[in-house]
Write a protein that holds these residues in place. Structure first.
Motif, short mmCIF file in Angstrom:
data_model
loop_
_atom_site.label_atom_id
_atom_site.label_comp_id
_atom_site.label_asym_id
_atom_site.label_seq_id
_atom_site.Cartn_x
_atom_site.Cartn_y
_atom_site.Cartn_z
N ALA A 165 25.95 50.98 29.65
CA ALA A 165 26.42 51.30 31.00
C ALA A 165 27.46 50.29 31.43
O ALA A 165 27.33 49.08 31.16
CB ALA A 165 25.27 51.33 31.99
N LEU A 166 28.50 50.76 32.09
CA LEU A 166 29.56 49.92 32.65
C LEU A 166 29.23 49.65 34.11
O LEU A 166 29.05 50.59 34.89
CB LEU A 166 30.91 50.62 32.52
N LEU A 167 29.14 48.37 34.48
CA LEU A 167 28.80 48.01 35.86
C LEU A 167 30.01 48.17 36.76
O LEU A 167 31.16 48.10 36.32
CB LEU A 167 28.28 46.57 35.91
N ILE A 168 29.74 48.34 38.05
CA ILE A 168 30.84 48.57 39.00
C ILE A 168 31.69 47.33 39.22
O ILE A 168 32.79 47.42 39.76
CB ILE A 168 30.28 49.07 40.35
N THR A 169 31.21 46.15 38.80
CA THR A 169 31.99 44.93 38.95
C THR A 169 32.94 44.68 37.78
O THR A 169 33.70 43.72 37.81
CB THR A 169 31.06 43.72 39.10
N ASP A 170 32.89 45.54 36.75
CA ASP A 170 33.82 45.40 35.63
C ASP A 170 35.24 45.74 36.12
O ASP A 170 35.43 46.69 36.89
CB ASP A 170 33.42 46.35 34.51
N PRO A 171 36.26 44.97 35.68
CA PRO A 171 37.63 45.22 36.16
C PRO A 171 38.15 46.61 35.82
O PRO A 171 39.08 47.10 36.47
CB PRO A 171 38.45 44.13 35.46
N SER A 172 37.60 47.27 34.81
CA SER A 172 38.08 48.60 34.42
C SER A 172 37.36 49.72 35.14
O SER A 172 37.63 50.89 34.87
CB SER A 172 37.92 48.78 32.91
N HIS A 173 36.45 49.39 36.05
CA HIS A 173 35.68 50.42 36.74
C HIS A 173 36.23 50.65 38.14
O HIS A 173 36.60 49.71 38.86
CB HIS A 173 34.21 50.02 36.84
N ALA A 174 36.32 51.92 38.54
CA ALA A 174 36.75 52.31 39.88
C ALA A 174 35.78 53.34 40.43
O ALA A 174 35.28 54.20 39.69
CB ALA A 174 38.17 52.87 39.86
N LEU A 175 35.53 53.24 41.71
CA LEU A 175 34.50 54.09 42.34
C LEU A 175 34.99 54.55 43.71
O LEU A 175 35.34 53.71 44.56
CB LEU A 175 33.19 53.29 42.48
N PRO A 176 35.05 55.87 43.96
CA PRO A 176 35.41 56.35 45.30
C PRO A 176 34.32 56.03 46.31
O PRO A 176 33.16 56.38 46.10
CB PRO A 176 35.57 57.86 45.10
N VAL A 177 34.69 55.37 47.39
CA VAL A 177 33.72 54.98 48.41
C VAL A 177 34.27 55.36 49.78
O VAL A 177 35.42 55.78 49.93
CB VAL A 177 33.44 53.45 48.36
N VAL A 189 37.15 48.78 43.19
CA VAL A 189 37.29 48.38 41.79
C VAL A 189 36.58 47.04 41.59
O VAL A 189 36.43 46.25 42.53
CB VAL A 189 38.77 48.26 41.38
N GLY A 190 36.16 46.80 40.37
CA GLY A 190 35.50 45.54 40.06
C GLY A 190 36.50 44.40 39.93
O GLY A 190 37.64 44.59 39.50
N THR A 191 36.07 43.21 40.30
CA THR A 191 36.92 42.03 40.20
C THR A 191 36.59 41.17 38.99
O THR A 191 37.27 40.17 38.75
CB THR A 191 36.78 41.18 41.48
N GLY A 192 35.56 41.51 38.24
CA GLY A 192 35.18 40.70 37.10
C GLY A 192 34.30 39.52 37.44
O GLY A 192 33.94 38.74 36.56
N THR A 193 33.95 39.36 38.70
CA THR A 193 33.06 38.28 39.13
C THR A 193 31.70 38.86 39.47
O THR A 193 31.54 40.09 39.60
CB THR A 193 33.64 37.55 40.34
N THR A 194 30.74 38.00 39.64
CA THR A 194 29.38 38.44 39.92
C THR A 194 29.31 39.13 41.28
O THR A 194 29.54 38.50 42.31
CB THR A 194 28.42 37.24 39.91
N GLY A 195 29.02 40.42 41.26
CA GLY A 195 28.90 41.18 42.50
C GLY A 195 30.20 41.43 43.22
O GLY A 195 30.20 41.88 44.36
N GLY A 196 31.35 41.13 42.58
CA GLY A 196 32.64 41.22 43.26
C GLY A 196 33.26 42.60 43.20
O GLY A 196 33.38 43.21 42.14
N LEU A 197 33.69 43.10 44.36
CA LEU A 197 34.40 44.37 44.49
C LEU A 197 35.62 44.17 45.38
O LEU A 197 35.65 43.28 46.22
CB LEU A 197 33.50 45.46 45.08
N GLN A 198 36.64 45.03 45.18
CA GLN A 198 37.82 45.00 46.02
C GLN A 198 38.26 46.42 46.32
O GLN A 198 38.23 47.29 45.44
CB GLN A 198 38.96 44.23 45.35
#
Length: 308
Positions: A165-177, A189-198
């Motif tokens: 599974a790819l976590l939502i914090t991965d830089p290659s993941h995008a999620l409509p919110v 999108v994921g920022t690559g940090t722990t729990g980080g989103l942008q």
């Protein structure tokens, strides 16, 4: 002339009987007995001294080996008890997590499958986890992954007995919110940090505030709508930038979760495409059987490809 031995023995016996009677009946010799006990006490101490001194010396000069063995036994027992206590604490935490998952599964409108994390990808900027459920348990690519707090990610690789599974914090993941407070849509999108989103492409005048809850919008058909995604932590307005910078923390406890939920009732996109084709074919056959004019060209054309 001295009395004979027999006479003296009789006299001593009579005196003894007289003393016994006087002591038992009249208690005349109580004070004398107390005095005799006080006088004979030092003698008793001296007589008992060798045994007491021998016992004291045996305790004082106990072998060092016996003491070390006893100490080691006590240490081992203490370690065993501490290990059992830690295991009980771990079981208590696991029980609490399972209770939260069970409560979350009852709250969710979709059917879910409980899974467990087998491994975590330790590569830099790569946030992936391995699950102990695979194709044999009905896992499919793109299936949403949740925990008791919110969305964790989605399945990207499926094997017979396990999946990735790819976590939502991965830089290659995008999620409509969307912002739960006002319905403002965005892409997280994921920022690559722990729990980080942008959030991407947020206008400077958009109504986004610190503390806003982000939930899945359902656009794109991959994630069901209304699931918690994260909470806005920072909004930066830079006049030189075209858009505002909005950062958030994921609602799911990505670094702590051991058990998770796979949304079973989420329909894969290729299944959705096949369903559209089947519905169009059924409608066409019905019209032909009823001798009705054919469908418009837009409906007779092949169904759009909705698979990824």
């Amino acid at each position: 002339m001295r009395p004979s031995l027999t006479t003296r023995l009789v006299i001593c016996a009579i005196l003894s009987l007289a003393l016994i009677v006087l002591d038992q009946r009249l208690h005349y010799l109580a004070s004398l007995r107390s005095t005799l006990l006080a006088v004979t006490y030092p003698l008793q101490v001296v007589v008992d001294a060798p045994a007491s001194i021998g016992e004291w010396l045996s305790q004082m000069f106990a072998s060092r080996t016996e003491l070390q063995e006893e100490n080691m036994t006590l240490r081992s027992r203490n370690l065993l008890l501490e290990a059992r206590l830690q295991k009980m604490a771990a079981l208590e935490r696991e029980n609490r997590r399972l209770r939260e998952l069970l409560d979350a599964s009852f709250r969710l409108p979709d059917r879910v499958l409980v899974t467990e994390l087998l491994a975590v990808d330790l590569e830099a900027l790569s946030h992936r986890v391995v699950l102990n459920k695979g194709d044999l348990q009905g896992v499919f690519k793109g299936q949403p992954l949740l925990d008791a707090k919110g969305i964790m990610g989605q399945v990207v690789q499926v094997g017979p007995l396990s999946s990735v599974a790819l976590l939502i914090t991965d830089p290659s993941h995008a999620l409509p919110v969307e912002v739960n407070r006002n319905g403002l849509r965005a892409i997280a999108v994921g920022t690559g940090t722990t729990g980080g989103l942008q959030l991407l492409h947020i206008a400077h005048n958009a109504d986004v505030r610190k503390g806003d809850l982000l939930v899945s919008s359902g656009l794109g058909g991959r994630f069901p709508p209304g699931y918690p995604v994260g909470t806005v932590t920072r909004v930066v307005h830079d006049a030189s930038a075209a858009f505002a910078q909005v950062f958030a923390n994921s609602a799911a406890e990505l670094e702590k979760t051991r058990e998770a939920l796979l949304v079973v009732s989420a329909t894969p996109r290729h299944q959705a495409g096949e369903k559209i084709v089947r519905e169009l074919s059924r409608a066409t056959n019905t019209m032909e059987a009823a001798d009705i004019s054919p469908l418009p060209p837009t409906l007779n054309s092949p169904a759009p490809d909705v698979t990824q």
